[in-house]
Design a protein around this motif. Structure first.
Motif, PDB file in Angstrom:
ATOM      1  N   ILE A   1      42.999  31.527  33.487  1.00 18.69           N
ATOM      2  CA  ILE A   1      44.315  31.722  32.632  1.00 18.69           C
ATOM      3  C   ILE A   1      44.597  33.137  32.861  1.00 18.69           C
ATOM      4  O   ILE A   1      43.724  34.153  32.439  1.00 18.69           O
ATOM      5  CB  ILE A   1      44.392  31.484  31.203  1.00 18.69           C
TER       6      ILE A   1
ATOM      7  N   PHE B   1      52.392  23.297  27.876  1.00 17.34           N
ATOM      8  CA  PHE B   1      50.978  23.863  28.141  1.00 17.34           C
ATOM      9  C   PHE B   1      50.894  24.866  27.082  1.00 17.34           C
ATOM     10  O   PHE B   1      51.794  25.683  26.496  1.00 17.34           O
ATOM     11  CB  PHE B   1      50.871  24.769  29.497  1.00 17.34           C
TER      12      PHE B   1
ATOM     13  N   TYR C   1      47.668  29.306  35.537  1.00 20.98           N
ATOM     14  CA  TYR C   1      46.802  28.286  34.953  1.00 20.98           C
ATOM     15  C   TYR C   1      46.351  27.614  36.214  1.00 20.98           C
ATOM     16  O   TYR C   1      47.160  26.803  36.820  1.00 20.98           O
ATOM     17  CB  TYR C   1      47.263  27.456  33.665  1.00 20.98           C
ATOM     18  N   LYS C   2      44.888  27.536  36.447  1.00 17.40           N
ATOM     19  CA  LYS C   2      44.551  26.622  37.469  1.00 17.40           C
ATOM     20  C   LYS C   2      43.149  26.547  37.287  1.00 17.40           C
ATOM     21  O   LYS C   2      42.344  27.345  36.441  1.00 17.40           O
ATOM     22  CB  LYS C   2      44.714  27.438  38.811  1.00 17.40           C
ATOM     23  N   THR C   3      42.569  25.567  37.987  1.00 21.09           N
ATOM     24  CA  THR C   3      41.309  25.065  38.005  1.00 21.09           C
ATOM     25  C   THR C   3      40.548  25.143  39.273  1.00 21.09           C
ATOM     26  O   THR C   3      41.157  24.991  40.322  1.00 21.09           O
ATOM     27  CB  THR C   3      41.042  23.678  37.198  1.00 21.09           C
TER      28      THR C   3
ATOM     29  N   THR D   1      48.212  27.499  24.611  1.00 19.75           N
ATOM     30  CA  THR D   1      46.762  28.137  24.626  1.00 19.75           C
ATOM     31  C   THR D   1      46.848  29.374  24.085  1.00 19.75           C
ATOM     32  O   THR D   1      48.476  29.975  23.813  1.00 19.75           O
ATOM     33  CB  THR D   1      46.232  28.140  26.022  1.00 19.75           C
TER      34      THR D   1
ATOM     35  N   LYS E   1      43.630  38.272  31.030  1.00 14.56           N
ATOM     36  CA  LYS E   1      43.307  37.246  32.125  1.00 14.56           C
ATOM     37  C   LYS E   1      41.685  36.591  31.298  1.00 14.56           C
ATOM     38  O   LYS E   1      40.994  37.452  30.548  1.00 14.56           O
ATOM     39  CB  LYS E   1      42.588  37.708  33.473  1.00 14.56           C
TER      40      LYS E   1
ATOM     41  N   GLN F   1      37.962  27.481  34.766  1.00 16.69           N
ATOM     42  CA  GLN F   1      39.596  27.461  34.355  1.00 16.69           C
ATOM     43  C   GLN F   1      40.077  29.028  34.492  1.00 16.69           C
ATOM     44  O   GLN F   1      39.238  29.852  33.803  1.00 16.69           O
ATOM     45  CB  GLN F   1      39.807  26.929  33.075  1.00 16.69           C
TER      46      GLN F   1
END
Length: 244
Positions: A190, A156, A219-221, A158, A178, A188
């Motif tokens: 973060i 991952f 990290y989630k969607t 970013t 955030k 998304q």
């Protein structure tokens, strides 16, 4: 009386079912509360003793020379997140067991001088031997063999900007950041927090996530894609209470 007993049984069974569901349907989460030592450690006093009076370095709102690295509360620092997780696990197990049991019977005889014993004694001994001369034997065999393996390779990468929330008494920074992105109804999120050293911040005001202590990265969607990839609540409940 029967109705009361039935009601109590239903309530007890419902409690077991819902307790099982609660234990098995809980999604993993990250608690972004600061570590205990961050809360307990007093903040560092903000003393600008790095520049003397009349210095052209770091004085005023627009100094001639200044350090653009984050140094104070609410300053922004850029965190480069680059995490890689690789693991390989293998396991095997074999069990075997063999048991045997044998019990022999006994026989009645007329003794050493059997020829001198009358026929009635021999007849009785023969009948008793027919009853007692019974044996028993048994055996069992069981075996078990199992093996399993798991391989994980995930990465991952970013960047996210974080804010200095607290300057600790030893000079380290507790940061939290955030970022939320909404594209085509897909959200998304973060989120990151941790403790960093000011010496690890480079000249571009950037720090790597590997240099963070007590790092927490989320990290989630959210959206249609996330809902399509998750199981429905009905199947989760069935799996939670299924005993096999």
């Amino acid at each position: 009386m029967k109705l009361t007993t039935l009601t109590s049984s239903i309530l007890f069974a419902s409690a077991l079912v819902f307790s099982g569901c609660t234990a098995n349907l809980t999604e993993p989460e990250i608690d972004f509360e600061p570590p205990a030592y961050v809360e307990q450690m007093p903040p560092k006093e903000d003393k600008q003793d790095f520049a003397s009076t009349g210095s052209i370095f770091g004085q005023g709102e627009n100094p001639l020379f200044s350090d653009h690295k984050a140094m104070h509360v609410n300053d922004i620092v850029t965190v480069v997140i680059s995490e890689t997780a690789q693991s390989t696990n293998t396991g095997s197990k074999a069990l075997s067991e063999t048991d045997s049991l044998a019990l022999g019977g006994g026989a009645f005889t007329t003794g050493a001088n059997g020829s001198n014993v009358n026929g009635s004694v021999s007849s009785v001994a023969g009948r008793l031997s027919g009853i007692s001369d019974i044996g028993f034997s048994g055996g069992s065999t069981s075996s078990y063999a199992g093996s399993g393996s798991a391989t994980k390779d995930a990465s991952f990468s970013t960047t996210v900007s974080a804010r200095i929330v607290k300057v600790l008494s030893n000079g380290n920074y507790y940061i939290h950041g955030k970022r939320e992105i909404l594209v085509d109804e897909q959200k998304q999120i973060i989120q990151i927090s941790g403790v960093i050293r000011p010496y690890d911040i480079d000249q571009t005001n950037t720090i790597s996530s590997s240099q963070m202590s007590d790092a927490k990265i989320l990290y989630k969607t959210e959206g249609d894609v996330d809902r399509a990839g998750n199981r429905g609540w009905g199947s989760k409940i069935v799996q939670a209470i299924w005993p096999f």
